[in-house]
Design a protein around this motif. Structure first.
Motif, PDB file in Angstrom:
ATOM      1  N   SER A 107       7.919 -13.608  -2.653  1.00 62.88           N
ATOM      2  CA  SER A 107       8.670 -12.412  -2.274  1.00 62.88           C
ATOM      3  C   SER A 107       7.657 -11.293  -2.118  1.00 62.88           C
ATOM      4  O   SER A 107       6.791 -11.108  -2.965  1.00 62.88           O
ATOM      5  CB  SER A 107       9.698 -12.051  -3.355  1.00 62.88           C
ATOM      6  N   THR A 108       7.746 -10.565  -0.992  1.00 60.59           N
ATOM      7  CA  THR A 108       6.715  -9.582  -0.691  1.00 60.59           C
ATOM      8  C   THR A 108       7.268  -8.172  -0.609  1.00 60.59           C
ATOM      9  O   THR A 108       8.343  -7.940  -0.063  1.00 60.59           O
ATOM     10  CB  THR A 108       6.016  -9.910   0.654  1.00 60.59           C
ATOM     11  N   LEU A 109       6.507  -7.225  -1.145  1.00 60.55           N
ATOM     12  CA  LEU A 109       6.747  -5.800  -0.944  1.00 60.55           C
ATOM     13  C   LEU A 109       5.523  -5.276  -0.218  1.00 60.55           C
ATOM     14  O   LEU A 109       4.647  -4.658  -0.803  1.00 60.55           O
ATOM     15  CB  LEU A 109       6.900  -5.054  -2.279  1.00 60.55           C
ATOM     16  N   ALA A 133      15.228 -13.076   2.774  1.00 62.60           N
ATOM     17  CA  ALA A 133      14.356 -13.677   1.766  1.00 62.60           C
ATOM     18  C   ALA A 133      14.686 -15.148   1.522  1.00 62.60           C
ATOM     19  O   ALA A 133      14.020 -15.806   0.726  1.00 62.60           O
ATOM     20  CB  ALA A 133      14.454 -12.900   0.459  1.00 62.60           C
ATOM     21  N   ALA A 177      13.374  -6.600  -3.351  1.00 65.28           N
ATOM     22  CA  ALA A 177      12.277  -7.551  -3.548  1.00 65.28           C
ATOM     23  C   ALA A 177      12.177  -8.039  -4.988  1.00 65.28           C
ATOM     24  O   ALA A 177      11.952  -9.218  -5.233  1.00 65.28           O
ATOM     25  CB  ALA A 177      10.957  -6.915  -3.114  1.00 65.28           C
ATOM     26  N   LEU A 185       5.098 -13.156  -6.557  1.00 67.55           N
ATOM     27  CA  LEU A 185       5.450 -11.799  -6.133  1.00 67.55           C
ATOM     28  C   LEU A 185       4.212 -11.108  -5.601  1.00 67.55           C
ATOM     29  O   LEU A 185       3.162 -11.113  -6.237  1.00 67.55           O
ATOM     30  CB  LEU A 185       6.025 -11.019  -7.313  1.00 67.55           C
TER      31      LEU A 185
END
Length: 270
Positions: A107-109, A133, A177, A185
């Protein structure tokens, strides 16, 4: 010879002690810009500028592996290749050469709020973010209320996002996210969003995810956040991996390299 993967190779997370492996990763891309013409050139070309192609070597033969349980900080000056590396590990940018392997769901920010439909409400964008996602409709519906409350936006959560400030939109992006329960992460400059209360809340959530995820990656100019939240660190400079070690060792070497003395101000934002 290394295999070259256009996208990260996603492996069965239960079968490896590793979360991510990067081997001889290089990324080169070309960008164009318009050179301002001289008066003579402008007359010849009827005022048009001359377009030039510039080749950027964003990453140069970067290699490292990340074992399960690692919280990896990535530091370096602007243009060092930090965000490019994160995007390559997330499968957004294909390698020019080299290989990226990922064990588990990431999961990307990388850019808070990118991909949101600003005409829709914050709540509706939470649903879109969850589906994007990879969650099922049922999984999204189970989490949407929790995520909406976590943003602390109150009645604004049901208003169109084109009425939001950048900080409010960032809250929604961050909240989506961190509630995806990822194996891996990846965060790019997310901890600076919001007021002091929300930053403290975000840091606590990050610590919780760090303990439950297979691995965490954090890019931040706030070196204090890297030191506090990470147990491993790499330093990039002009696309090259300069050093890997404990956050304290790498941060000290980096600050010596850029000739900046350590202080609360410099470690907060560099």
């Amino acid at each position: 010879m290394l295999s070259v993967s256009p996208d990260p190779v996603v492996e069965d997370a239960d079968e490896s002690p590793y979360a991510v492996r990067v081997e001889d990763l290089s990324i080169t891309y070309k960008t164009t810009f318009e050179r301002k013409p001289t008066l003579k050139q402008a007359l010849v070309r009827f005022g048009r500028g001359e377009r030039k192609v510039h080749t950027v070597e964003a990453l140069k033969n970067v290699s490292f592996d990340i074992r399960v349980g690692t919280a990896m900080g990535i530091i370096g000056s602007n243009g060092a290749g930090k965000s490019t590396l994160m995007r390559a590990m997330a499968g957004i940018l294909p390698p020019t050469s080299g290989n990226v392997e990922v064990w588990g769901r990431a999961s990307t920010l990388l850019a808070l709020g990118v991909g949101f439909n600003k005409a829709l409400s914050g709540r509706e964008n939470i649903v879109l973010g969850g589906l994007a996602a990879g969650l099922s409709r049922r999984e999204v519906e189970e989490r949407v209320e929790e995520i909406a409350e976590w943003t602390e936006l109150g009645e604004f959560i049901d208003m169109p996002m084109n009425t939001y400030s950048s900080g409010m939109a960032a809250r929604v992006g961050f909240s989506v996210a961190v509630h995806m329960r990822p194996d891996i992460l990846m965060i790019d400059e997310a901890l600076s969003t919001g007021d002091a209360h929300f930053r403290e809340k975000a840091s606590a959530k990050m610590a919780e995810l760090r303990d439950s995820a297979r691995a965490m990656f954090l890019i931040s100019h706030g070196l204090g956040s890297i030191s506090e939240m990470c147990n491993d660190c790499i330093w990039l400079d002009k696309g090259r991996l300069m050093m890997r070690g404990s956050p304290e060792e790498v941060i000290d070497a980096y600050m010596t390299y850029v000739k900046v003395k350590k202080s609360p101000t410099t470690t907060e934002e560099m």
